[in-house]
Design a protein around this motif. Structure first.
Motif, PDB file in Angstrom:
ATOM      1  N   ILE A 191     112.041 -15.687  71.514  1.00 33.60           N
ATOM      2  CA  ILE A 191     111.018 -15.534  70.523  1.00 33.60           C
ATOM      3  C   ILE A 191     111.167 -16.817  69.662  1.00 33.60           C
ATOM      4  CG2 ILE A 191     110.035 -14.442  68.607  1.00 33.60           C
ATOM      5  CD1 ILE A 191     110.789 -11.655  69.933  1.00 33.60           C
ATOM      6  N   LYS A 192     112.404 -17.059  69.194  1.00 31.85           N
ATOM      7  CA  LYS A 192     112.685 -18.387  68.358  1.00 31.85           C
ATOM      8  C   LYS A 192     112.207 -19.667  68.981  1.00 31.85           C
ATOM      9  CE  LYS A 192     116.655 -16.469  65.941  1.00 31.85           C
ATOM     10  NZ  LYS A 192     118.244 -16.354  65.826  1.00 31.85           N
ATOM     11  N   ILE A 203     102.955 -14.363  72.014  1.00 28.27           N
ATOM     12  CA  ILE A 203     104.260 -14.058  72.169  1.00 28.27           C
ATOM     13  C   ILE A 203     104.670 -12.466  72.464  1.00 28.27           C
ATOM     14  CG2 ILE A 203     106.552 -13.736  70.858  1.00 28.27           C
ATOM     15  CD1 ILE A 203     105.926 -16.329  69.283  1.00 28.27           C
ATOM     16  N   ILE A 204     103.782 -11.689  71.948  1.00 26.82           N
ATOM     17  CA  ILE A 204     103.952 -10.243  72.081  1.00 26.82           C
ATOM     18  C   ILE A 204     103.676  -9.797  73.764  1.00 26.82           C
ATOM     19  CG2 ILE A 204     102.577  -7.940  71.762  1.00 26.82           C
ATOM     20  CD1 ILE A 204     102.386  -8.906  68.631  1.00 26.82           C
ATOM     21  N   ILE A 205     102.631 -10.488  74.311  1.00 25.29           N
ATOM     22  CA  ILE A 205     102.214 -10.438  75.465  1.00 25.29           C
ATOM     23  C   ILE A 205     103.258 -10.822  76.661  1.00 25.29           C
ATOM     24  CG2 ILE A 205     100.643 -10.947  77.259  1.00 25.29           C
ATOM     25  CD1 ILE A 205      98.406 -11.567  75.274  1.00 25.29           C
ATOM     26  N   ILE A 213     108.919  -2.549  74.801  1.00 19.75           N
ATOM     27  CA  ILE A 213     109.217  -2.527  73.391  1.00 19.75           C
ATOM     28  C   ILE A 213     108.205  -2.537  72.524  1.00 19.75           C
ATOM     29  CG2 ILE A 213     110.360  -4.138  71.773  1.00 19.75           C
ATOM     30  CD1 ILE A 213     111.849  -5.727  73.944  1.00 19.75           C
ATOM     31  N   SER A 214     108.441  -1.738  71.367  1.00 18.14           N
ATOM     32  CA  SER A 214     107.144  -1.583  70.449  1.00 18.14           C
ATOM     33  C   SER A 214     106.593  -2.852  70.246  1.00 18.14           C
ATOM     34  CB  SER A 214     107.589  -1.000  69.357  1.00 18.14           C
ATOM     35  OG  SER A 214     106.825  -0.812  68.141  1.00 18.14           O
ATOM     36  N   LYS A 215     105.193  -3.146  70.194  1.00 12.91           N
ATOM     37  CA  LYS A 215     104.651  -4.290  69.763  1.00 12.91           C
ATOM     38  C   LYS A 215     104.911  -4.609  68.078  1.00 12.91           C
ATOM     39  CE  LYS A 215     100.825  -4.147  73.040  1.00 12.91           C
ATOM     40  NZ  LYS A 215      99.220  -4.066  73.232  1.00 12.91           N
TER      41      LYS A 215
END
Length: 229
Positions: A191-192, A203-205, A213-215
């Motif tokens: 993510i970083k 990024i969530i997708i 993992i929870s959005k």
């Protein structure tokens, strides 16, 4: 010089495109899925659309290249990682041993078979590939072309006298993902790396592709990083 309407379809927007494309198809229009090179869906986006078409009983027709294998994989909606087996041996003992081996592979499995032999070994396929799906491709590129996708568990309910050569695709194993309430260190590192290149939605997708993992957890971590910057 293509004059038809074009819709960009890639890994970041294919979920967003689904409802729009399905609506176009339901109105009776023809939609072509095209890739820059190679066969669409095989190492390219498109599997999500293929599966949504199956759910809505919309026909999918592959435009074959040099191989029935990639054509069958492209319309299966199964994993693009596949093992090509070919034809089965004559002896039932050898068929049984090979099916045992194939059942342990966690990828799509493709084989060629005659309708007569398929009917004979259907019970063995059901026994070895529980909880998986099967795609039966008949007479590809010919007048009576047909694609039938069902659960392997329902294979004995098929009461059909198939004619012509069959290309069979069995799906990958059905993996039950475990829910996670936290981000792993590797997820945080990824993510970083992406935070200044992609939107939070993208990024969530990407992070959720192989996780459950929870959005909200991913979103909150992204916001935290942006605030720190």
């Amino acid at each position: 010089e293509i004059k038809s309407k074009l819709i960009s379809n890639h890994k970041f927007n294919e979920k967003k495109n689904i409802s729009k494309i399905i609506e176009i198809l339901k109105k009776g229009s023809i939609v072509s899925l095209i890739s820059d090179a190679g066969t669409p869906v095989v190492s390219d986006p498109g599997k999500i659309l293929v599966n949504e078409c199956f759910k809505n009983d919309i026909n999918i027709i592959p435009i074959p290249g040099p191989s029935a294998v990639t054509s069958a994989i492209s319309v299966s909606g199964f994993s693009e990682r596949f093992y090509f087996y070919g034809f089965f041996p004559e002896k039932k003992k050898n068929i049984f041993e090979d099916l045992k081996f194939l059942s342990k592979l966690d990828c799509s499995i493709v084989f060629f078979i005659s309708p007569k032999k398929f009917n004979k070994i259907a019970p063995l396929i059901k026994e070895n590939f529980i909880n998986r799906k099967i795609l039966i491709c008949r007479e590809m590129t010919k007048y009576y072309e047909e694609f039938l996708r069902i659960d392997v568990d329902e294979i004995d309910k098929l009461n059909r006298d198939f004619k012509g050569e069959l290309t069979i695709v069995i799906s990958e194993k059905k993996n039950i993902k475990k829910n996670s309430d936290f981000l792993s260190e590797s997820d945080k590192i990824n993510i970083k790396k992406m935070i200044n290149k992609f939107s939070i939605k993208e990024i969530i997708i990407i992070i959720n592709k192989d996780n459950t993992i929870s959005k909200k957890i991913i979103y909150n971590y992204c916001i935290k990083l942006k605030n720190e910057n």
